[in-house]
Design an enzyme around this catalytic site. Structure first.
Site, short mmCIF file in Angstrom:
data_model
loop_
_atom_site.label_atom_id
_atom_site.label_comp_id
_atom_site.label_asym_id
_atom_site.label_seq_id
_atom_site.Cartn_x
_atom_site.Cartn_y
_atom_site.Cartn_z
N LEU A 1 0.83 -1.21 0.00
CA LEU A 1 0.00 0.00 0.00
C LEU A 1 0.86 1.25 0.00
O LEU A 1 0.47 2.29 -0.48
CB LEU A 1 -0.90 0.01 1.23
CG LEU A 1 -1.92 -1.12 1.33
CD1 LEU A 1 -2.58 -1.14 2.68
CD2 LEU A 1 -2.97 -0.96 0.24
N ALA B 1 4.97 2.98 1.51
CA ALA B 1 6.22 2.80 2.23
C ALA B 1 6.39 3.96 3.17
O ALA B 1 6.70 5.07 2.76
CB ALA B 1 7.37 2.72 1.25
N GLY B 2 6.12 3.74 4.42
CA GLY B 2 6.26 4.80 5.40
C GLY B 2 7.68 4.85 5.94
O GLY B 2 8.52 4.06 5.56
N PHE C 1 8.67 3.97 8.68
CA PHE C 1 9.02 2.91 9.60
C PHE C 1 9.00 1.55 8.92
O PHE C 1 9.29 0.55 9.54
CB PHE C 1 8.03 2.90 10.77
CG PHE C 1 8.02 4.21 11.51
CD1 PHE C 1 9.00 4.47 12.44
CD2 PHE C 1 7.06 5.16 11.24
CE1 PHE C 1 9.01 5.68 13.11
CE2 PHE C 1 7.08 6.36 11.91
CZ PHE C 1 8.05 6.63 12.85
N GLY C 2 8.64 1.52 7.67
CA GLY C 2 8.60 0.26 6.96
C GLY C 2 7.45 0.23 5.98
O GLY C 2 6.59 1.10 6.00
N VAL D 1 4.02 -0.97 4.09
CA VAL D 1 2.68 -1.34 4.54
C VAL D 1 2.02 -2.18 3.46
O VAL D 1 2.08 -1.83 2.28
CB VAL D 1 1.83 -0.09 4.80
CG1 VAL D 1 0.46 -0.47 5.34
CG2 VAL D 1 2.52 0.84 5.77
N ASP E 1 5.95 13.00 13.65
CA ASP E 1 6.00 12.94 12.18
C ASP E 1 4.61 13.19 11.58
O ASP E 1 4.09 12.37 10.84
CB ASP E 1 6.55 11.58 11.74
CG ASP E 1 7.03 11.61 10.29
OD1 ASP E 1 7.14 12.72 9.72
OD2 ASP E 1 7.30 10.54 9.72
#
Ligand SMILES: *[C@@H]1O[C@H](CO)[C@@H](O)[C@H](O)[C@H]1NC(C)=O
Ligand SMILES: *[C@@H]1O[C@H](CO)[C@@H](O)[C@H](O)[C@H]1NC(C)=O
Ligand SMILES: *[C@@H]1O[C@H](CO)[C@@H](O)[C@H](O)[C@H]1NC(C)=O
Ligand SMILES: *[C@@H]1O[C@H](CO)[C@@H](O)[C@H](O)[C@H]1NC(C)=O
Ligand SMILES: *[C@@H]1O[C@H](CO)[C@@H](O)[C@H](O)[C@H]1NC(C)=O
Ligand SMILES: *[C@@H]1O[C@H](CO)[C@@H](O)[C@H](O)[C@H]1NC(C)=O
Ligand SMILES: *[C@@H]1O[C@H](CO)[C@@H](O)[C@H](O)[C@H]1NC(C)=O
Ligand SMILES: *[C@@H]1O[C@H](CO)[C@@H](O)[C@H](O)[C@H]1NC(C)=O
Ligand SMILES: *[C@@H]1O[C@H](CO)[C@@H](O)[C@H](O)[C@H]1NC(C)=O
Ligand SMILES: *[C@@H]1O[C@H](CO)[C@@H](O)[C@H](O)[C@H]1NC(C)=O
Ligand SMILES: *[C@@H]1O[C@H](CO)[C@@H](O)[C@H](O)[C@H]1NC(C)=O
Ligand SMILES: CC(=O)N[C@H]1CO[C@H](CO)[C@@H](O)[C@@H]1O
Length: 833
Positions: free
Chosen positions: A489, A491-492, A494-495, A497, A609
């Site tokens: 879905l 890429a944030g 923190f990793g 999704v 953030d």
């Protein structure tokens, strides 16, 4: 700023001066500590001991930065000489490396030269009266320093690996001069045929490609600490593990740390573990092992040397079998003469290799949805094992199969979850409950950042956890739910999704966390806190997974994605315009969610953030803040450690105190929210610069328009033909300017912002929000694509029409012990394989 200018000036000044001359006839002896230094002493040329030490000792002639680290160049690519060796600048003009027996090992071939000097840039130059005959910059070894030009035809080498630049501007990493395992071209929107591309590392940590055909240099990569230029010396280095990295060292020397790596996943470096070596990760580092006991390590002390068969295939004609390794792939980077790809099933992939007419040594059945089978017909196999890899590999071996991998690989392959005896569980649970009862006095805690209460709040979180709030999933369950992490879905920071469907058909978003440095217990406590934070405007955490290296969070799925898709329209998303009413409600909802985090929930959470990418919309366009509580997970120990990657905040939304090393408080979130609010009103990025805004940062320009009373100028042009409540617009704009005040104390609290928006209180005219964040990368015409905003985006648009030459950055990653902490970006770095 002052410091920065000073430093730039200093650098320019130094680079322009010529180093101390090396007198013809001088000699450096390997056993002495003599050096030839540049005039300011920044670099020196001398002998260093080979590490690890050998007997008898041997030495390498090298140019090193102050204090000996890093080494930036070596004579003859690091050929060692004995203690009797020396480096001589002969009166004939040649620089020569001689060993103890007096034999010339290397010669610069510059007969006729009259001078030599080590310049303050680190360049060793040999010249005659007309000009330069030879320079170390033109003959690089494995390192590039700032101001060194790397052009087509030059190569950085390290053991079997090499790095080069092609005429079309592609950067590539090769193994054995045959297999390109990393290849990064310019963004296809840079549609020019380059004439003489040159790659340089700038002092502020940007890796740029320039060419006469390009109006401005194109950014290729950047170090995660880029722009913190005062006090940092950087190099680009091809390490002997095949990875290309940018290292930072304090000015004046010290230890170096990795700030960027080309291949985010070290195990994807071809042949990292040698022939038949299988790469995997223990908790922190890449580890090499052999596929099974059918193999043995070439060097038991060094897995990187690879493995060999105990029995050669020739010796067992007819009695060969296929060893099966789950979660393992045979790396292939086409075009590689030794691999072929077929579209056949799992068992056929195995059988085909076993009995196929062509020589086959190993095969991989890719269970990634493609159904492809990769056949390896060359007797060199580079393997990668990881529980997250869905593919299965087969290795052809002499029977009998010895399926048990040797301990070296078992460490990474086996199920490392130790079985805890039942009585331990009982004792721990009872102990915890007793502890909680003791706590029941009800010490109420706010602001968990307060060290004094940290322990207590964590304990309290356990209660919530004991009551079973978040569901614990096994890695396998999530793998199934996401069909092997197929549908990404986003890429944030923190990793990545992924979309998933639980067994009960609930659709979820599964976030695969990267770079979690803390232990399992702490992780569970943070998860408990996050999942106990319920609010209509916060994304709900459904569950989590903590297994070995894996840390995943399972969230409710938001049908309408993130707010940025609705604000900043691209060609693909042109249908998604939101009207003012929706926008205003989203602004209110977001403010409510943050207010709850700051002021109303039990453990205050500073989000750290806030940005449109972290504001999700459900099917009714109700806004929900996501990713709260994660900043703490990533960097639990040191809240004040302020490198951009550890902050994970996003430039453009980061409050000035992040950079000024002041305490981070909830007011920092207020600042970020103010920027988002302005974007909701205007439909453009707050850091955008354009002709329309007189080349000013949008937020600065907007304030000027506001002062002129031109509120409708700030409003998104696309709303001009719609019904818009201008009173709401005015309140939103005013509130946003209050939020982005430079001094935290001048910013309102989040609940106050909410009141301003709701019109409950009169809003005073806000003072000018000064921008201290502006222009930090001015001078380089670069635009880091918003794809990269996940970790830190600076939007500095080109000052002119050159915006067409903007391009895809390759992403920066923090690298801990060889493993990236931001896999989300790794796909940007990976070659198409
Ligand atoms: C060179 O430096 C090392 C360490 O600083 C020292 O142990 C050694 O004695 C020195 N050798 C000479 C010849 O000065
Ligand atoms: C010096 O170099 C020559 C040629 O490379 C080699 O034959 C000789 O063994 C070396 N001697 C020493 C003492 O390293
Ligand atoms: C310096 O070297 C260049 C290249 O070898 C040569 O063409 C030139 O004549 C030399 N100049 C002098 C003064 O020797
Ligand atoms: C690198 O290239 C630039 C422009 O192409 C040039 O001005 C500069 O002198 C070069 N630096 C070195 C060390 O050759
Ligand atoms: C490495 O390169 C050499 C020369 O190109 C080639 O002969 C050799 O087969 C290669 N090794 C492997 C394992 O591919
Ligand atoms: C250059 O790199 C791109 C990917 O970044 C790749 O698609 C392209 O094939 C490469 N070109 C060459 C000649 O290697
Ligand atoms: C690149 O430029 C050439 C000539 O200017 C043009 O023919 C070609 O269509 C362009 N390609 C792309 C992908 O824009
Ligand atoms: C992982 O492997 C590295 C390198 O072999 C080793 O130094 C480290 O101690 C290992 N860590 C664990 C947790 O086993
Ligand atoms: C599905 O399962 C999850 C986790 O077990 C739970 O939170 C959710 O409420 C369930 N949904 C339904 C519709 O039962
Ligand atoms: C408001 O903006 C318009 C269009 O840019 C401009 O013509 C007008 O002069 C501005 N009004 C004021 C009061 O500055
Ligand atoms: C190239 O850059 C443009 C503009 O920055 C961006 O929209 C596009 O996604 C990039 N393309 C690739 C392949 O990265
Ligand atoms: C742009 C977009 O995806 N909009 C969707 C938001 O959610 C509603 C309800 O599910 C859909 O109808 C929209 O298409």
């Amino acid at each position: 700023m002052c410091l920065k200018i000073q430093f730039l000036f200093l650098t320019l000044f130094l680079a322009a001066t010529v180093g101390t001359a090396i007198d013809p006839g001088s000699t450096l002896s390997a056993s002495s500590n003599q050096t030839w230094s540049s005039s300011s002493g920044t670099f020196s040329l001398g002998f260093i001991s080979v590490q690890p030490p050998t007997t008898p000792p041997s030495f390498i002639a090298a140019i090193s930065y102050t204090g000996g680290n890093p080494v930036v160049w070596t004579v003859d690519k690091g050929t060692a000489v004995d203690s009797g060796g020396s480096l001589q600048f002969l009166t004939s003009g040649s620089l020569r490396l001689v060993n103890g027996s007096g034999t010339s090992v290397w010669d610069s071939g510059t007969a006729g030269a009259t001078s030599a000097a080590l310049e303050d840039s680190g360049n060793l130059v040999i010249s005659n009266s007309t000009g330069t005959l030879w320079s170390s910059f033109d003959n690089p070894t494995d390192t590039l320093v700032p101001s060194q030009n790397f052009s087509v035809g030059k190569v950085l080498t390290s053991e079997s690996y090499s790095f080069s630049l092609s005429q079309i501007g592609n950067l590539s990493l090769q193994w054995n001069n045959s297999i390109v395992f990393w290849n990064q071209g310019l963004n296809s929107s840079v549609n020019v045929s380059l004439q003489s591309p040159v790659l340089t590392l700038t002092t502020i940590g940007l890796l740029e490609l320039s060419d006469v055909k390009l109006s401005s240099p194109v950014l290729v990569a950047y170090s995660s600490d880029y722009d913190l230029n005062a006090g940092v010396f950087r190099v680009l280095k091809l390490d002997n593990d095949g990875n290309l990295r940018i290292y930072s060292t304090s000015l004046g020397g010290g230890s170096s740390s990795v700030k960027w790596a080309a291949v985010a996943d070290q195990c994807r470096v071809y042949a990292y573990c040698g022939n038949y070596g299988v790469c995997g990760y223990n908790d922190s580092s890449p580890v090499c092992g052999c596929p099974s006991e059918n193999f043995e390590m070439v060097d038991p002390n060094n897995g990187r040397k690879g493995c060999r068969r105990k029995a050669s295939l020739d010796s067992c004609q007819g009695s060969t079998g296929m060893l099966t390794l789950d979660h393992t792939v045979v790396l292939s980077y086409p075009p590689d003469a030794g691999t072929e790809t077929f579209n056949i099933g799992l068992s056929a992939c195995r059988a085909n290799c076993l009995s196929g007419s062509s020589a086959c040594f190993a095969s991989t059945s890719l269970s990634d949805g493609t159904g492809l089978c990769v056949i390896r017909s060359k007797d060199f196999v580079s393997g990668y094992h990881d529980p997250s890899l869905p593919s299965t590999s087969y290795f052809k071996v002499c029977l009998p199969l010895a399926p048990n991998p040797p301990p070296s690989l078992a460490d990474t392959v086996g199920d490392r979850r130790s079985k805890v005896p039942a009585w331990v569980v009982v004792v721990v649970v009872l102990g915890t409950l007793l502890g909680l009862i003791a706590l029941e006095g009800g010490l109420w805690i706010c602001c968990r950042n307060n060290k004094k209460f940290g322990g207590l709040s964590a304990q309290y979180a356990l209660l919530e956890y004991a009551s079973g709030a978040p569901v614990q999933f096994s890695y396998k369950e999530l793998q199934q739910a996401t069909k092997g992490f197929k549908e990404r879905l986003g890429a944030g920071g923190f990793g990545a999704v992924y979309r998933g469907t639980l067994v009960n058909k609930t659709v979820v978003a599964v976030k695969q966390l990267e770079g979690i440095e803390q232990g399992e217990k702490q992780f569970r406590m943070e998860v408990a806190t996050i999942s106990s934070t319920h609010h209509l405007n916060l994304v709900r955490l459904i569950g989590f997974c903590s297994e070995g290296r894996h840390r995943l969070l399972v969230y409710e799925f938001m049908k309408n994605g993130s707010l940025d898709n609705f604000l900043f329209l691209t060609e693909q998303h042109s249908g998604k315009l939101l009207n003012w009413e929706y926008r205003f409600n989203i602004a209110l909802g977001t403010a409510r969610g943050i207010t709850y985090l700051h002021e109303e929930c039990r453990d205050c959470i500073v989000h750290c953030d806030i940005k449109p990418e972290n504001i999700l919309l459900d099917e009714n366009y109700v806004s929900k803040v996501s990713d709260f509580g994660l900043a703490k997970l990533i960097n639990p120990k040191d809240h004040r450690h302020r490198t951009l990657t550890s902050v994970r905040g996003t430039r453009g939304y980061l409050a000035p105190e992040w950079l000024a090393n002041l305490p981070i408080t909830s007011k920092s979130d207020v600042y970020s929210y103010g920027m988002v609010l302005l974007e909701i009103v205007s439909g453009r990025r707050n850091f955008d610069v354009s002709e329309e805004t007189n080349r000013k940062k949008f937020s600065i320009w907007a304030y000027e328009e506001f002062e002129k009373g031109n509120i409708s100028e700030i409003l998104d042009k696309r709303l001009s033909d719609q019904e818009v409540d201008m009173q709401q617009v005015k309140r939103a704009i005013q509130a946003s300017f209050w939020c982005i005040q430079e001094h935290p104390s001048q910013r309102p609290t989040m609940s106050r912002v909410l009141q301003m928006l709701e019109g409950v209180t009169e809003v005073e005219k806000p003072p000018t929000p000064k921008s201290v964040m502006e222009g930090t990368v001015s001078g380089t015409s670069t635009y880091l694509s918003s794809n990269a905003s996940a970790f830190s985006t600076v939007g500095v648009s080109p000052p002119g029409p050159s915006s067409t030459s903007s391009f895809q950055i390759s992403g920066a990653s923090t690298f801990t012990s060889g493993r990236t902490t931001d896999k989300a970006t790794s796909s940007l770095l990976q070659p198409d394989n």
